[in-house]
Design a protein around this motif. Structure first.
Motif, PDB file in Angstrom:
ATOM      1  N   THR A  13       0.826  -1.193   0.000  1.00  0.00           N
ATOM      2  CA  THR A  13       0.000   0.000   0.000  1.00  0.00           C
ATOM      3  C   THR A  13       0.868   1.254   0.000  1.00  0.00           C
ATOM      4  O   THR A  13       0.568   2.226  -0.685  1.00  0.00           O
ATOM      5  N   ASP A  46      -0.869  -8.285  -6.167  1.00  0.00           N
ATOM      6  CA  ASP A  46      -0.488  -8.425  -4.760  1.00  0.00           C
ATOM      7  C   ASP A  46       0.741  -9.289  -4.539  1.00  0.00           C
ATOM      8  O   ASP A  46       1.069  -9.589  -3.393  1.00  0.00           O
ATOM      9  N   ARG A 425       1.139  -9.529  -0.490  1.00  0.00           N
ATOM     10  CA  ARG A 425       0.411  -8.744   0.503  1.00  0.00           C
ATOM     11  C   ARG A 425      -0.969  -9.354   0.705  1.00  0.00           C
ATOM     12  O   ARG A 425      -1.563  -9.936  -0.192  1.00  0.00           O
ATOM     13  N   LYS A 427      -4.833  -9.057   3.257  1.00  0.00           N
ATOM     14  CA  LYS A 427      -5.673  -8.394   4.246  1.00  0.00           C
ATOM     15  C   LYS A 427      -6.120  -9.450   5.249  1.00  0.00           C
ATOM     16  O   LYS A 427      -6.699 -10.472   4.866  1.00  0.00           O
ATOM     17  N   ALA A 432      -3.447  -4.765   7.026  1.00  0.00           N
ATOM     18  CA  ALA A 432      -2.557  -5.023   5.896  1.00  0.00           C
ATOM     19  C   ALA A 432      -1.319  -5.759   6.387  1.00  0.00           C
ATOM     20  O   ALA A 432      -0.668  -5.342   7.342  1.00  0.00           O
TER      21      ALA A 432
END
Length: 599
Positions: A13, A46, A425, A427, A432
């Motif tokens: 992010t 990601d 990455r 969630k 995060a």
């Protein structure tokens, strides 16, 4: 590539915000799955894969997808009829692969090329929704030399729907709906779908996969009903009878006409239909077919097929005249394993993805990334070719999918399915998290996972332990092959997990057609002897691998090379034979062999 530069920071992010590039996340399906996935693959945006496999993924983007001339791929639509019956498949395959590659890299030039090609393709769609390359009097019909029109529309749909989901382009979805509506108006009211495709109708019925996707993207029940019709058509007289045959335990060589690419394309579609409907018999049939392929028809290098068909039990010739391992088959086998990994979470499917990626898929790719082989024998020479063929368009799709299998997720469990230097990455409960892997693979058996997060995050970790890697230790504790589970716990930012594993050479004793021969491996890599690297050893076919031979890696300055002691015909003193991964062998045009004489 741009994406790789972005992944130099800790959190994705932060990286994307700093660069001004937003993550490329696909639109959610409007219709939720009725059979929930056990694992969710990482989205291309990601994840980053480095190391050996990452270099092949990069080359595929930089030297193939980003630079391929799409003019001839569009020509058959712009000037109907096309120059051959399936010329239209190539633009859809390119759109599928290039969209995934753009999501992976964030390359604005590739996005611009995608946009231009979608506009050019949609400009050729006719008022009734037709988006193929045939003359009006030969559309969707049966005529000499067969009909690939539905097949072309299948790849239109796959490419356009992938582009739609990652860009939100409504024109692509509208065009896809018009294709779906045309198919519904045509089949079965005007003719059976089986009459519109070759190989016992399997070429046409393989439109199942994108029709289910069209249903899930739109919520229009008519598309699901059409998918149900396609499966019923299997059982029509003269049809492939796929589901019933596989449920009854027949081998894939005795199902339909055994055509590998088209059959597995239908199996991928059945996975999508199982997911959409929750019907377990579709998944059971697919797993039965998968089990037969793996047990009786799979090469050591992770492909199947000779002369484009599934052969008899354990009939796996090595020579080029057997048309070994069609690249379309390697890619569809990869897709099938990825589907089954998602649906079931079983580690066997992850193992087969690794086998194919590190061996037959990348062996078909020129290491430069620009050209591909149609067939890739286990001995002989690699027939790299820059022409427009089904395999040249399929191969890049396989490598574009590869990053999505490196990391996966199941609720609050993060899944590590690679040992390459990499990042992903996630969630987790709204937080995060990024997992970074710093690895010495494929030269040394160790890597470190590092947790990057704004603070402490609670999650579980699952790490795949390959059979070849035993003994495999996580923070010093040994784990058996399969999934190693680390229970949910609080992970502070910067936490490190140390992995150590056995990265060594192994001798694989041949059986059936390779009885009396040995193949040599290093970790997941099947190795090969290349004539260009062994000019003083004579004919490779005459060399004998010593019993209990030790495979030794060469120095880092020599690339990924190995040596093994062998005996020549005329000497009893062992000589060192240089080996390279099968994926790198034959790149200079020289001959090579995977299977060598044993002792």
């Amino acid at each position: 590539m741009l994406r790789h530069l972005l992944l130099g920071s800790c959190l994705a992010t932060v990286m994307n915000a700093a660069s001004g590039i937003s993550p490329v996340e696909p639109l959610p399906h409007r219709v939720p799955a009725k059979m929930a996935d056990a694992l969710d693959p990482a989205e291309p945006t990601d994840v980053f894969v480095g190391g050996w496999l990452g270099a092949r993924i990069d080359a595929n983007v930089t030297h193939r997808l980003a630079v391929v001339d799409t003019t001839p791929l569009l020509a058959g639509f712009q000037h109907r009829p096309g120059e051959h019956p399936w010329i239209g498949e190539h633009i859809g395959k390119w759109l599928h692969a290039a969209t995934l590659a753009w999501a992976y890299t964030g390359d604005p030039a590739l996005r611009a090329k995608l946009d231009d090609n979608v506009r050019a393709l949609l400009a050729t769609q006719e008022a009734d929704g037709y988006l193929g390359t045939y003359a009006p009097d030969k559309r969707f019909g049966l005529y000499p030399d067969a009909d690939w029109d539905v097949w072309v529309h299948k790849y239109d749909l796959i490419g356009l729907l992938t582009y739609y989901r990652y860009t939100g382009n409504e024109a692509a979805l509208t065009a896809s709906r018009r294709i779906g509506d045309l198919l519904i108006r045509t089949f079965p009211s005007k003719r059976s779908i089986l009459a519109a495709g070759t190989h016992v109708g399997m070429a046409a019925t393989s439109v199942l996969e994108p029709m289910v996707e069209l249903y899930r993207c739109t919520g229009d029940e008519r598309y699901l009903q059409f998918a149900d019709y396609l499966v019923r058509a299997y059982e029509e007289p003269g049809g492939p009878d796929l589901v019933r045959s596989l449920l009854d335990g027949h081998g894939v060589d005795h199902t339909a006409n055994g055509k590998a690419y088209e059959m597995m394309s239908n199996l991928v579609g059945l996975c999508e239909l199982a997911r959409a409907t929750g019907n377990p018999k579709y998944l059971e049939a697919v797993e039965n077919g998968w089990g037969d392929i793996r047990a009786r028809r799979l090469y050591l290098t992770g492909t199947a097929s000779t002369h484009e068909h599934f052969g008899a039990d354990h009939e796996l010739p090595n020579e080029s005249d057997a048309d070994v391992g069609e690249t379309c088959v390697s890619v569809t086998w990869l897709q099938l394993n990825l589907q089954l990994l998602r649906l079931t979470g079983k580690v066997d499917f992850a193992d087969e993805i690794e086998r194919t990626e590190y061996n037959h898929l990348t062996a078909a790719q020129n290491p430069r990334g620009d050209d591909w082989c149609y067939f890739t024998p286990l001995q002989g020479k690699k027939p790299y070719d820059s022409g427009i063929t089904c395999c040249h368009s399929s191969g890049p799709r396989g490598l574009a999918l590869a990053p999505t299998a490196a990391y996966l997720q199941s609720a609050d469990t993060l899944v590590v399915d690679t040992l390459e230097t990499s990042r992903a990455r996630f969630k987790v409960n709204g937080a995060a998290v990024e997992i970074e892997q710093i690895s010495d693979f494929p030269r040394e058996g160790r890597s470190t996972l590092v947790v990057h997060s704004p603070g402490t995050v609670h999650f579980a970790l699952r790490i795949r332990v390959p059979t070849w890697a035993a003994p495999f230790r996580i923070n010093g504790a040994e784990h058996a092959p399969g999934w190693a589970e680390i229970p949910a716990q609080d992970w502070p930012a910067g936490e490190r997990i140390e992995l150590s594993f056995n990265l060594a050479g192994h001798v694989v004793r041949g059986d059936y057609g390779n009885y009396g021969k040995d193949a040599l491996t290093w970790g997941p890599f099947v190795l090969a002897a290349d004539e260009a690297m062994n000019p003083k050893l004579g004919q490779l076919s005459a060399l004998r691998v010593l019993s209990k031979a030790e495979i030794r890696p060469a120095g880092r300055d020599q690339g990924l090379r190995f040596t093994v002691p062998v005996l020549t015909v005329w000497e009893d003193t062992p000589k060192d034979l240089t080996l390279v991964p099968f994926a790198d062998a034959g790149a200079s045009g020289a001959g090579y062999r995977v299977w060598l004489r044993g002792m």
